[in-house]
Structure formats: C-alpha cells, structure tokens
Enzyme design. Structure first.
Site, mmCIF file in Angstrom:
data_model
loop_
_atom_site.group_PDB
_atom_site.id
_atom_site.type_symbol
_atom_site.label_atom_id
_atom_site.label_comp_id
_atom_site.label_asym_id
_atom_site.label_seq_id
_atom_site.Cartn_x
_atom_site.Cartn_y
_atom_site.Cartn_z
ATOM 1 N N HIS A 126 -64.634 -27.150 64.520
ATOM 2 C CA HIS A 126 -65.081 -28.487 64.143
ATOM 3 C C HIS A 126 -65.494 -28.480 62.676
ATOM 4 O O HIS A 126 -65.755 -27.422 62.099
ATOM 5 C CB HIS A 126 -66.262 -28.919 65.003
ATOM 6 C CG HIS A 126 -65.873 -29.293 66.392
ATOM 7 N ND1 HIS A 126 -66.669 -29.046 67.476
ATOM 8 C CD2 HIS A 126 -64.766 -29.896 66.874
ATOM 9 C CE1 HIS A 126 -66.070 -29.491 68.556
ATOM 10 N NE2 HIS A 126 -64.913 -30.000 68.223
ATOM 11 N N LYS A 174 -66.099 -25.084 60.139
ATOM 12 C CA LYS A 174 -64.875 -24.561 59.515
ATOM 13 C C LYS A 174 -65.155 -23.394 58.563
ATOM 14 O O LYS A 174 -64.461 -22.385 58.597
ATOM 15 C CB LYS A 174 -64.118 -25.676 58.799
ATOM 16 C CG LYS A 174 -63.469 -26.653 59.776
ATOM 17 C CD LYS A 174 -62.618 -27.659 59.070
ATOM 18 C CE LYS A 174 -62.144 -28.769 59.971
ATOM 19 N NZ LYS A 174 -61.630 -28.422 61.278
ATOM 20 N N THR A 231 -55.464 -25.474 64.318
ATOM 21 C CA THR A 231 -55.340 -26.886 64.004
ATOM 22 C C THR A 231 -55.314 -27.057 62.491
ATOM 23 O O THR A 231 -55.750 -26.182 61.753
ATOM 24 C CB THR A 231 -56.478 -27.697 64.657
ATOM 25 O OG1 THR A 231 -57.723 -27.066 64.375
ATOM 26 C CG2 THR A 231 -56.283 -27.797 66.163
ATOM 27 N N GLY A 232 -54.796 -28.192 62.037
ATOM 28 C CA GLY A 232 -54.426 -28.436 60.648
ATOM 29 C C GLY A 232 -55.377 -27.998 59.563
ATOM 30 O O GLY A 232 -55.052 -27.133 58.751
ATOM 31 N N THR A 233 -56.557 -28.588 59.506
ATOM 32 C CA THR A 233 -57.474 -28.289 58.402
ATOM 33 C C THR A 233 -57.975 -26.852 58.473
ATOM 34 O O THR A 233 -58.028 -26.156 57.457
ATOM 35 C CB THR A 233 -58.658 -29.268 58.405
ATOM 36 O OG1 THR A 233 -58.150 -30.604 58.411
ATOM 37 C CG2 THR A 233 -59.540 -29.073 57.193
ATOM 38 N N THR A 234 -58.310 -26.405 59.660
ATOM 39 C CA THR A 234 -58.785 -25.024 59.813
ATOM 40 C C THR A 234 -57.698 -24.043 59.374
ATOM 41 O O THR A 234 -57.966 -23.094 58.637
ATOM 42 C CB THR A 234 -59.207 -24.751 61.266
ATOM 43 O OG1 THR A 234 -60.208 -25.697 61.649
ATOM 44 C CG2 THR A 234 -59.743 -23.347 61.436
ATOM 45 N N SER A 275 -53.756 -31.795 62.942
ATOM 46 C CA SER A 275 -55.205 -31.920 63.034
ATOM 47 C C SER A 275 -55.574 -32.148 64.499
ATOM 48 O O SER A 275 -54.809 -32.782 65.243
ATOM 49 C CB SER A 275 -55.653 -33.104 62.173
ATOM 50 O OG SER A 275 -57.000 -33.418 62.423
ATOM 51 N N GLY A 276 -56.740 -31.658 64.898
ATOM 52 C CA GLY A 276 -57.163 -31.787 66.292
ATOM 53 C C GLY A 276 -57.056 -33.199 66.846
ATOM 54 O O GLY A 276 -56.393 -33.417 67.865
ATOM 55 N N ASP A 310 -55.064 -30.328 69.170
ATOM 56 C CA ASP A 310 -55.675 -29.786 70.386
ATOM 57 C C ASP A 310 -54.655 -29.745 71.516
ATOM 58 O O ASP A 310 -54.583 -28.774 72.274
ATOM 59 C CB ASP A 310 -56.887 -30.626 70.810
ATOM 60 C CG ASP A 310 -58.040 -30.536 69.825
ATOM 61 O OD1 ASP A 310 -58.179 -29.498 69.149
ATOM 62 O OD2 ASP A 310 -58.813 -31.507 69.737
ATOM 63 N N ASP A 333 -69.282 -27.634 67.280
ATOM 64 C CA ASP A 333 -70.547 -28.069 66.692
ATOM 65 C C ASP A 333 -71.262 -28.923 67.731
ATOM 66 O O ASP A 333 -71.001 -30.118 67.841
ATOM 67 C CB ASP A 333 -70.290 -28.866 65.415
ATOM 68 C CG ASP A 333 -71.584 -29.331 64.760
ATOM 69 O OD1 ASP A 333 -72.674 -28.906 65.208
ATOM 70 O OD2 ASP A 333 -71.505 -30.129 63.820
ATOM 71 N N HIS A 373 -63.432 -36.922 69.516
ATOM 72 C CA HIS A 373 -62.318 -36.463 70.346
ATOM 73 C C HIS A 373 -62.819 -35.514 71.436
ATOM 74 O O HIS A 373 -62.171 -34.548 71.789
ATOM 75 C CB HIS A 373 -61.228 -35.824 69.481
ATOM 76 C CG HIS A 373 -61.727 -34.760 68.559
ATOM 77 N ND1 HIS A 373 -62.438 -35.030 67.429
ATOM 78 C CD2 HIS A 373 -61.606 -33.415 68.617
ATOM 79 C CE1 HIS A 373 -62.752 -33.895 66.830
ATOM 80 N NE2 HIS A 373 -62.265 -32.911 67.524
ATOM 81 N N ASP A 406 -60.491 -34.498 74.258
ATOM 82 C CA ASP A 406 -59.514 -33.465 73.908
ATOM 83 C C ASP A 406 -60.142 -32.078 73.969
ATOM 84 O O ASP A 406 -59.519 -31.121 74.435
ATOM 85 C CB ASP A 406 -58.950 -33.708 72.508
ATOM 86 C CG ASP A 406 -58.176 -35.010 72.400
ATOM 87 O OD1 ASP A 406 -57.638 -35.454 73.432
ATOM 88 O OD2 ASP A 406 -58.124 -35.567 71.296
ATOM 89 N N ARG A 435 -60.940 -26.690 79.388
ATOM 90 C CA ARG A 435 -60.573 -26.685 80.807
ATOM 91 C C ARG A 435 -59.281 -25.886 81.022
ATOM 92 O O ARG A 435 -59.192 -25.069 81.937
ATOM 93 C CB ARG A 435 -60.405 -28.113 81.317
ATOM 94 C CG ARG A 435 -60.002 -28.217 82.770
ATOM 95 C CD ARG A 435 -59.749 -29.688 83.147
ATOM 96 N NE ARG A 435 -58.884 -29.823 84.279
ATOM 97 C CZ ARG A 435 -57.587 -29.538 84.343
ATOM 98 N NH1 ARG A 435 -56.961 -29.069 83.284
ATOM 99 N NH2 ARG A 435 -56.888 -29.711 85.430
#
Length: 134
Positions: A17, A21, A43-46, A64-65, A70, A90, A97, A100, A106
């Site tokens: 999150h 990051k 995911t994108g930014t990470t 991106s998530g 996700d 976080d 989201h 997601d 899960r």
C-alpha cells in the site's frame, strides 16, 4: 550465496500500500540474497519503485492494484504460479479497494500459499526460503 545455487527460482508477488511502499523497497534490499535470483511479480507502482532502486532484479510490474493488479496477482495464485505473496498493508489508512485486498488474501489462504502482510511475517517466509533452498 543466492537461491539459484540450489537450482530453484522462487516466484514471489510483492505488493505494498502507498504508506508501505518505501518500507517494501528497503525490505527487499535487506533480503537481496533471496531476491537476486527470484522472479518477482508486483503491482504497478511498487514494481516501478523496486526496478528504480534495484534495476538488476527480475521484476514484472503488473497494473496498479486498484486498476486490476490485485486481480492479476490473484490469477497467478489460482494458476499456482507463485511460491509466496508478500503484501505490506497499511492497517491505519482507509482502503478504497478493500474488497480486492480481501479477495487476494482469501485466494492465498484457499491455495495454501505462504503469505505475509507485515515485515516481521515476511521475514519468516524469507527465512524459510533460505533454509529450504540455500
């Protein structure tokens, strides 16, 4: 020593999150012996931050998530193409989201995929990776 000396390449999803990051980037740096030879999906930014900090890592940045990243990681879990999920959440920030996030965690449980949502539990997974394959 790196994971590849055992002939095994780990496939790990790394997600964080916004408020986590930078901690993810630092944590990966602290565990380079494991991640130097791992195949990372993020995911994108990470993923972008990881590549900027460690351009030699094998990172596949996804969307991106909130824009589907996700779900892309969820698909990798369902297809049994991951060995672990590390998702630095976080818990003190609202999650637009949240559905997601719950779906992803899960799926990790349904498929019995080792997963962690904090650095301390992620350290246990990395410790296991070292013990098993180094």
């Amino acid at each position: 020593m790196s994971i590849s000396s055992s002939g095994r390449t780990y496939r790990v999803a790394l997600v964080a999150h916004d408020a986590q990051k930078q901690r993810m980037v630092e944590w990966v740096g602290e565990n380079r012996d494991v991640f130097d030879d791992a195949k990372i999906f993020s995911t994108g930014t990470t993923g972008g931050l990881l590549l900027k900090s460690y351009p030699d890592l094998k990172v596949t940045p996804l969307k991106s998530g909130p824009l589907g990243g996700d779900q892309q990681i969820g698909a990798l879990i369902c297809e049994e193409k991951l060995d672990a999920l590390i998702f630095f959440t976080d818990p003190l920030s609202p999650l637009p989201h949240d559905v997601d996030v719950k779906a992803l965690t899960r799926l990790a449980t349904v498929y019995d995929l080792p997963s962690a949502c904090s650095p301390s539990t992620a350290n246990l997974i990395v410790h296991g990776m070292r013990d098993t394959f180094l």
